[in-house]
Design an enzyme around this catalytic site. Structure first.
Site, mmCIF file in Angstrom:
data_model
loop_
_atom_site.group_PDB
_atom_site.id
_atom_site.type_symbol
_atom_site.label_atom_id
_atom_site.label_comp_id
_atom_site.label_asym_id
_atom_site.label_seq_id
_atom_site.Cartn_x
_atom_site.Cartn_y
_atom_site.Cartn_z
ATOM 1 N N HIS A 147 0.812 -1.231 0.000
ATOM 2 C CA HIS A 147 0.000 0.000 0.000
ATOM 3 C C HIS A 147 0.843 1.277 0.000
ATOM 4 O O HIS A 147 0.318 2.355 0.277
ATOM 5 C CB HIS A 147 -0.971 0.027 1.195
ATOM 6 C CG HIS A 147 -2.057 -1.006 1.105
ATOM 7 N ND1 HIS A 147 -3.346 -0.694 0.753
ATOM 8 C CD2 HIS A 147 -2.035 -2.359 1.313
ATOM 9 C CE1 HIS A 147 -4.077 -1.812 0.768
ATOM 10 N NE2 HIS A 147 -3.299 -2.827 1.100
ATOM 11 N N ASP A 170 1.271 -1.984 -9.945
ATOM 12 C CA ASP A 170 1.021 -3.182 -10.745
ATOM 13 C C ASP A 170 1.329 -2.945 -12.221
ATOM 14 O O ASP A 170 1.990 -3.757 -12.874
ATOM 15 C CB ASP A 170 -0.441 -3.622 -10.596
ATOM 16 C CG ASP A 170 -0.797 -3.931 -9.153
ATOM 17 O OD1 ASP A 170 0.128 -3.997 -8.321
ATOM 18 O OD2 ASP A 170 -1.995 -4.084 -8.860
#
Ligand code: ADP
Ligand code: MG
Length: 383
Positions: A37, A174
């Site tokens: 995160h 990602d």
């Protein structure tokens, strides 16, 4: 050389569309080795593009229509490149999203096509099958249209597709990993500068994915809540992003925040700080530091950021109790999904066998446990 995966895709393509694919692309999933995160807080991540990837076999058509079949889901979908708003749901939304964002950004021409999609990245498990699908789609559209997009820009466009069209407020990790990764190395990604440096891995250590295979109901809603809490913390601390606060500065102001927001912020700031530490420990092959940093990351994820799950705890126990383990932690957004272990060379088989046995015994669920290596980012495959 005969490639069974290629043969299977070509066979399904022929069944679905009555012709042969002419364009092949692939894009990898990723495993974050440190930095949960931290991306949307503009911090650091140690990430590894993996040798599990998404392939698209395609053939351009004269129409504006895009037809898709996913072998993973055994589903078909279609949309039109001129649709002004998304018309698809489910997996096709990722493909349509990338096409829509490229269209909005003026990339031309976008060509209609028929495609078969197949991934060896497990879906919804935290190894980023979604970004692999987006990156493969983007590379495909660029190849069919004959245009080039600079890689960092392409990663940002894919992220926008997921944010704006799919509606998932993910950070850049990602898509950046799937597009800019290179075989043979992990990378330290700076999510503010959108630059990276290579982080060599020790040659006598395996990186092993341990998929809990537990359902991940919370992942979507809780992700948004964590993100909002981080933004709230940054706002109260008077900065744009948590990246802008050192752990010393934070410690002086921590008590001004609500306990929950303070826990979230402390985790992000500490976790981002561990990224350089783990990259260094891997370069030095410092086993004690790898164990210490991964343990601290897991404890913080569980107790401060609260993205744990009973299946993750069970998997951690299985991993840490198995032969050859050097360190282990969560990967992806949490709430189930995959974990990752560093395992001594020569101990892979006993490690895998032991983790499987213990995890099944404790949870009754069958995990998937396998080593991964660093693979190249998204690319056109030879025809
Ligand atoms: P993760 O990225 O961790 O795998 P996400 O929930 O972000 O999890 O993305 C998973 C979704 O991406 C799937 O539910 C599906 O809609 C889509 N997807 C990814 N790869 C494929 C594929 N090969 N076939 C069909 N859908 C896919
Ligand atoms: Mg995803």
């Amino acid at each position: 050389m005969f490639d069974p995966r290629r043969a299977q895709l070509a066979q399904v393509f022929a069944q679905c569309y009555g012709s042969e694919p002419t364009q092949w692309v692939r894009a990898p999933g990723r495993v974050d080795l440190m930095g949960s995160h931290t991306d949307y807080n503009q911090g650091f991540v140690l990430t590894l593009p993996i040798d599990r990837d998404t392939w698209i076999a395609a053939r351009p058509t004269d129409a504006r229509r895009v037809r898709l079949v996913s072998l993973n889901l055994d589903e078909a979908a279609e949309f039109n490149l001129d649709d002004p708003a998304p018309t698809t749901t489910g997996f096709a939304r990722y493909v349509q999203g990338v096409a829509m964002i490229l269209h909005r950004e003026g990339f031309f021409p976008l060509t209609g096509f028929d495609a078969v999609i197949h991934s060896t990245v497990p879906l919804r498990s935290g190894l980023s099958s979604s970004a692999a699908l987006e990156a493969a789609t983007a590379v495909l559209l660029a190849a069919l249209g004959g245009f080039n997009v600079e890689p960092v820009r392409l990663a940002k466009l894919c992220q926008r597709a997921e944010n704006e069209i799919v509606g998932m407020q993910c950070g850049i990790l990602d898509q950046y990993s799937s597009i800019l990764g290179r075989a043979g190395t992990a990378v330290v990604l700076d999510c503010r500068q959108l630059t990276h440096r290579n982080a060599p891995l020790p040659t006598d250590v395996h990186i092993v994915i341990c998929n809990t295979c537990a359902p991940r109901e919370l992942a979507g809603s809780e992700y948004g809540e964590r993100r909002a809490q981080c933004e709230e913390g940054a706002r109260q601390l008077g900065v744009a992003y948590l990246r802008d606060v050192s752990i010393e500065q934070f410690a002086r102001r921590e008590r001004e925040l609500s306990p929950v927001v303070a826990r979230r912020c402390r985790f992000i700031i500490e976790e981002s700080g561990r990224v350089g530490g783990l990259a260094h420990a891997l370069t030095q092959n410092d086993r004690a530091a790898i164990g210490r940093l991964t343990a601290a990351s897991y404890a913080g994820a569980r107790d401060l950021f609260e993205i744990g799950a009973p299946a993750m705890d069970a998997m951690m126990r299985a991993m840490l109790g198995s032969p050859g383990v050097i360190g282990a932690r969560q990967t992806g957004a949490g709430f189930g999904g995959c974990l990752v272990a560093f395992v001594q060379e020569g101990e892979l088989e006993p490690f895998v066998a032991h983790v499987q046995r213990q995890y099944v015994a404790e949870t009754g669920m069958t995990p998937e446990v396998y080593p991964v290596s660093a693979a190249d980012g998204a690319e056109v495959l030879p025809g």
